[in-house]
Design a protein around this motif. Structure first.
Motif, PDB file in Angstrom:
ATOM      1  N   PRO A  13      15.227  39.537 -10.529  1.00 39.58           N
ATOM      2  CA  PRO A  13      14.804  40.719  -9.762  1.00 39.58           C
ATOM      3  C   PRO A  13      13.809  40.394  -8.658  1.00 39.58           C
ATOM      4  CG  PRO A  13      14.901  41.251 -12.089  1.00 39.58           C
ATOM      5  CD  PRO A  13      15.095  39.759 -11.975  1.00 39.58           C
ATOM      6  N   ALA A  14      12.880  39.476  -8.941  1.00 38.89           N
ATOM      7  CA  ALA A  14      11.912  39.086  -7.913  1.00 38.89           C
ATOM      8  C   ALA A  14      12.545  38.144  -6.893  1.00 38.89           C
ATOM      9  CB  ALA A  14      10.697  38.420  -8.555  1.00 38.89           C
ATOM     10  N   ARG A  15      13.374  37.206  -7.360  1.00 35.77           N
ATOM     11  CA  ARG A  15      13.969  36.203  -6.472  1.00 35.77           C
ATOM     12  C   ARG A  15      14.868  36.847  -5.414  1.00 35.77           C
ATOM     13  NH1 ARG A  15      16.731  33.479 -10.011  1.00 35.77           N
ATOM     14  NH2 ARG A  15      14.992  32.174 -10.667  1.00 35.77           N
ATOM     15  N   ARG A  16      15.574  37.879  -5.789  1.00 32.12           N
ATOM     16  CA  ARG A  16      16.529  38.478  -4.857  1.00 32.12           C
ATOM     17  C   ARG A  16      15.854  39.233  -3.717  1.00 32.12           C
ATOM     18  NH1 ARG A  16      19.940  43.167  -7.727  1.00 32.12           N
ATOM     19  NH2 ARG A  16      20.740  43.203  -5.595  1.00 32.12           N
ATOM     20  N   THR A  17      14.538  39.467  -3.828  1.00 33.09           N
ATOM     21  CA  THR A  17      13.810  40.150  -2.756  1.00 33.09           C
ATOM     22  C   THR A  17      13.148  39.182  -1.793  1.00 33.09           C
ATOM     23  OG1 THR A  17      11.741  40.299  -4.016  1.00 33.09           O
ATOM     24  CG2 THR A  17      13.356  42.078  -4.315  1.00 33.09           C
ATOM     25  N   ARG A  18      13.305  37.876  -2.026  1.00 29.73           N
ATOM     26  CA  ARG A  18      12.711  36.897  -1.125  1.00 29.73           C
ATOM     27  C   ARG A  18      13.300  37.043   0.277  1.00 29.73           C
ATOM     28  NH1 ARG A  18      13.711  31.323  -4.300  1.00 29.73           N
ATOM     29  NH2 ARG A  18      15.581  31.613  -3.005  1.00 29.73           N
ATOM     30  N   PRO A  19      12.580  36.612   1.297  1.00 31.59           N
ATOM     31  CA  PRO A  19      13.094  36.769   2.661  1.00 31.59           C
ATOM     32  C   PRO A  19      14.462  36.146   2.887  1.00 31.59           C
ATOM     33  CG  PRO A  19      10.766  36.228   2.721  1.00 31.59           C
ATOM     34  CD  PRO A  19      11.194  36.104   1.283  1.00 31.59           C
ATOM     35  N   ASP A  20      14.780  35.046   2.184  1.00 29.26           N
ATOM     36  CA  ASP A  20      16.065  34.399   2.431  1.00 29.26           C
ATOM     37  C   ASP A  20      17.227  35.118   1.755  1.00 29.26           C
ATOM     38  OD1 ASP A  20      15.279  33.682  -0.104  1.00 29.26           O
ATOM     39  OD2 ASP A  20      15.663  31.541   0.136  1.00 29.26           O
ATOM     40  N   LEU A  21      16.938  35.984   0.779  1.00 25.87           N
ATOM     41  CA  LEU A  21      17.999  36.746   0.122  1.00 25.87           C
ATOM     42  C   LEU A  21      17.935  38.243   0.417  1.00 25.87           C
ATOM     43  CD1 LEU A  21      18.234  35.031  -3.389  1.00 25.87           C
ATOM     44  CD2 LEU A  21      19.976  35.049  -1.586  1.00 25.87           C
ATOM     45  N   ALA A  22      16.823  38.708   0.939  1.00 24.72           N
ATOM     46  CA  ALA A  22      16.673  40.143   1.208  1.00 24.72           C
ATOM     47  C   ALA A  22      17.729  40.691   2.180  1.00 24.72           C
ATOM     48  CB  ALA A  22      15.267  40.433   1.733  1.00 24.72           C
ATOM     49  N   PRO A  23      18.117  39.969   3.255  1.00 29.91           N
ATOM     50  CA  PRO A  23      19.121  40.544   4.160  1.00 29.91           C
ATOM     51  C   PRO A  23      20.438  40.868   3.474  1.00 29.91           C
ATOM     52  CG  PRO A  23      18.001  38.718   5.223  1.00 29.91           C
ATOM     53  CD  PRO A  23      17.569  38.705   3.786  1.00 29.91           C
ATOM     54  N   SER A  24      20.814  40.094   2.447  1.00 29.66           N
ATOM     55  CA  SER A  24      22.072  40.338   1.738  1.00 29.66           C
ATOM     56  C   SER A  24      21.879  41.211   0.503  1.00 29.66           C
ATOM     57  CB  SER A  24      22.706  39.006   1.313  1.00 29.66           C
ATOM     58  OG  SER A  24      21.884  38.340   0.365  1.00 29.66           O
ATOM     59  N   ALA A  25      20.681  41.789   0.355  1.00 33.33           N
ATOM     60  CA  ALA A  25      20.336  42.582  -0.832  1.00 33.33           C
ATOM     61  C   ALA A  25      20.475  41.756  -2.104  1.00 33.33           C
ATOM     62  CB  ALA A  25      21.195  43.850  -0.912  1.00 33.33           C
ATOM     63  N   GLY A  26      20.185  40.463  -1.985  1.00 30.47           N
ATOM     64  CA  GLY A  26      20.222  39.582  -3.144  1.00 30.47           C
ATOM     65  C   GLY A  26      21.583  39.010  -3.471  1.00 30.47           C
ATOM     66  N   LYS A  27      22.584  39.308  -2.664  1.00 26.53           N
ATOM     67  CA  LYS A  27      23.923  38.804  -2.949  1.00 26.53           C
ATOM     68  C   LYS A  27      24.071  37.377  -2.433  1.00 26.53           C
ATOM     69  CE  LYS A  27      26.136  43.349  -2.875  1.00 26.53           C
ATOM     70  NZ  LYS A  27      27.148  44.211  -2.212  1.00 26.53           N
ATOM     71  N   VAL A  28      24.850  36.596  -3.181  1.00 24.58           N
ATOM     72  CA  VAL A  28      25.211  35.249  -2.747  1.00 24.58           C
ATOM     73  C   VAL A  28      26.743  35.181  -2.651  1.00 24.58           C
ATOM     74  CG1 VAL A  28      23.172  34.105  -3.669  1.00 24.58           C
ATOM     75  CG2 VAL A  28      25.150  34.443  -5.162  1.00 24.58           C
ATOM     76  N   PRO A  29      27.238  34.313  -1.766  1.00 30.31           N
ATOM     77  CA  PRO A  29      26.527  33.356  -0.935  1.00 30.31           C
ATOM     78  C   PRO A  29      25.841  34.020   0.257  1.00 30.31           C
ATOM     79  CG  PRO A  29      28.850  33.317  -0.383  1.00 30.31           C
ATOM     80  CD  PRO A  29      28.703  34.252  -1.546  1.00 30.31           C
ATOM     81  N   ALA A  30      24.788  33.378   0.715  1.00 28.82           N
ATOM     82  CA  ALA A  30      24.102  33.797   1.930  1.00 28.82           C
ATOM     83  C   ALA A  30      23.954  32.574   2.820  1.00 28.82           C
ATOM     84  CB  ALA A  30      22.736  34.388   1.604  1.00 28.82           C
ATOM     85  N   ILE A  70      19.770  33.346  11.977  1.00 32.04           N
ATOM     86  CA  ILE A  70      20.935  34.230  11.835  1.00 32.04           C
ATOM     87  C   ILE A  70      21.379  34.222  10.388  1.00 32.04           C
ATOM     88  CG2 ILE A  70      23.327  34.644  12.522  1.00 32.04           C
ATOM     89  CD1 ILE A  70      22.687  33.095  15.119  1.00 32.04           C
ATOM     90  N   ALA A  71      21.450  35.397   9.774  1.00 36.67           N
ATOM     91  CA  ALA A  71      21.900  35.521   8.384  1.00 36.67           C
ATOM     92  C   ALA A  71      23.324  36.053   8.349  1.00 36.67           C
ATOM     93  CB  ALA A  71      20.978  36.461   7.613  1.00 36.67           C
ATOM     94  N   VAL A  72      24.160  35.412   7.547  1.00 37.99           N
ATOM     95  CA  VAL A  72      25.538  35.862   7.344  1.00 37.99           C
ATOM     96  C   VAL A  72      25.796  35.853   5.848  1.00 37.99           C
ATOM     97  CG1 VAL A  72      27.966  35.533   7.953  1.00 37.99           C
ATOM     98  CG2 VAL A  72      26.174  34.674   9.488  1.00 37.99           C
ATOM     99  N   TRP A  73      26.260  36.972   5.309  1.00 39.55           N
ATOM    100  CA  TRP A  73      26.580  36.997   3.887  1.00 39.55           C
ATOM    101  C   TRP A  73      27.957  37.615   3.698  1.00 39.55           C
ATOM    102  CZ3 TRP A  73      23.028  39.878   6.432  1.00 39.55           C
ATOM    103  CH2 TRP A  73      23.175  41.261   6.428  1.00 39.55           C
ATOM    104  N   ASP A  74      28.443  37.532   2.477  1.00 38.97           N
ATOM    105  CA  ASP A  74      29.816  37.933   2.133  1.00 38.97           C
ATOM    106  C   ASP A  74      30.760  36.798   2.541  1.00 38.97           C
ATOM    107  OD1 ASP A  74      32.604  39.085   2.765  1.00 38.97           O
ATOM    108  OD2 ASP A  74      31.678  40.635   1.562  1.00 38.97           O
ATOM    109  N   SER A  75      31.559  36.357   1.593  1.00 34.51           N
ATOM    110  CA  SER A  75      32.374  35.156   1.815  1.00 34.51           C
ATOM    111  C   SER A  75      33.335  35.292   2.987  1.00 34.51           C
ATOM    112  CB  SER A  75      33.152  34.818   0.535  1.00 34.51           C
ATOM    113  OG  SER A  75      32.272  34.491  -0.500  1.00 34.51           O
ATOM    114  N   LEU A  76      33.961  36.449   3.129  1.00 31.40           N
ATOM    115  CA  LEU A  76      34.915  36.610   4.225  1.00 31.40           C
ATOM    116  C   LEU A  76      34.190  36.614   5.569  1.00 31.40           C
ATOM    117  CD1 LEU A  76      37.908  36.849   4.749  1.00 31.40           C
ATOM    118  CD2 LEU A  76      37.728  39.335   4.489  1.00 31.40           C
ATOM    119  N   ALA A  77      33.006  37.207   5.619  1.00 29.14           N
ATOM    120  CA  ALA A  77      32.217  37.166   6.851  1.00 29.14           C
ATOM    121  C   ALA A  77      31.798  35.734   7.177  1.00 29.14           C
ATOM    122  CB  ALA A  77      30.984  38.058   6.712  1.00 29.14           C
ATOM    123  N   ILE A  78      31.445  34.964   6.153  1.00 23.89           N
ATOM    124  CA  ILE A  78      31.066  33.567   6.371  1.00 23.89           C
ATOM    125  C   ILE A  78      32.250  32.777   6.916  1.00 23.89           C
ATOM    126  CG2 ILE A  78      30.451  31.434   5.157  1.00 23.89           C
ATOM    127  CD1 ILE A  78      28.618  33.172   3.372  1.00 23.89           C
TER     128      ILE A  78
END
Length: 219
Positions: free
Chosen positions: A42-59, A65-73
């Motif tokens: 819960p805490a890790r997913r709010t870090r700046p590197d995961l916050a743009p994707s709302a904690g979802k991986v892959p990021a 530039i942040a890109v998340w969601d496998s198809l978007a990547i």
């Protein structure tokens, strides 16, 4: 350099897709593996590197530039590499490939829900009626792609590409749960298992020590 954040290799099907996409791009990247759903998640997913994707991986990070969601990547990396490594060029093949990737992205809920990804285990199971329907549809699409556009290689559209990446975690589920594969598609499953990127992922997954009880059950 690109920076890719992924989850546990044993369990994270979407991380597998994003990682395969970066490997396919041939671009250098830094890999960061985080454990999903543990007590610190819960805490890790709010870090700046995961916050743009709302904690979802892959990021994926490309500088700032942040890109998340496998198809978007996949599509982002396709644009960065000249549009030559992921999608077929023929318009008919491209139309089918795009449609198959999108259907994989949003569909097959029964297969996802009843057969979660787990590369460590073997759970031979008879599929439910809903899963059998998903499998039948997947076999139909794989057969269509291979018969019309697969003559140039061992993969769905000949060369390894975006659609194979999107179906990669489905291949692992067929293996883990010994789900039925049409005889004509068994060489494709074998080719996917033997692909160097898939083998590298699997070898690294076997070295992980994380155990997530929610994914250690046969379903």
């Amino acid at each position: 350099m690109l920076r890719l954040i992924i989850g546990n290799r044993v369990y994270s099907s979407w991380s597998l897709r994003g990682w395969l996409a970066v490997k396919q791009s041939g671009l250098p990247f830094e890999e960061v593996v985080v454990s999903l759903y543990d007590e610190d998640w819960p805490a890790r997913r709010t870090r700046p590197d995961l916050a743009p994707s709302a904690g979802k991986v892959p990021a994926l990070w490309d500088g700032d530039i942040a890109v998340w969601d496998s198809l978007a990547i996949i599509d982002y990396l396709d644009a960065q590499t000249g549009g030559t490594l992921f999608w077929p060029k023929d318009n008919a093949a491209l139309g089918l490939a795009r449609s198959m990737a999108a259907e994989m992205h949003s569909g097959y809920q029964a297969l996802r829900n009843e057969h979660s990804m787990n590369l460590r285990k073997s759970y031979p199971r008879v599929p439910s009626e809903a899963v059998a329907e998903n499998i039948a549809r997947i076999m139909e699409l794989w057969t269509l792609a291979r018969s019309r556009f697969g003559a140039g290689g061992d993969f769905l559209f000949g060369a390894f590409g975006a659609v194979d990446i999107m179906f990669s975690a489905v291949v692992t589920r067929f293996v883990t749960y010994d789900l039925p594969v049409a005889p004509a598609m068994q060489p494709y499953v074998a080719a996917m298992q033997a692909h160097p990127f898939m083998r590298e992922w699997h070898e690294c997954a076997m070295q992980e020590s994380w155990q997530l009880p929610k994914f250690e059950q046969p379903g």
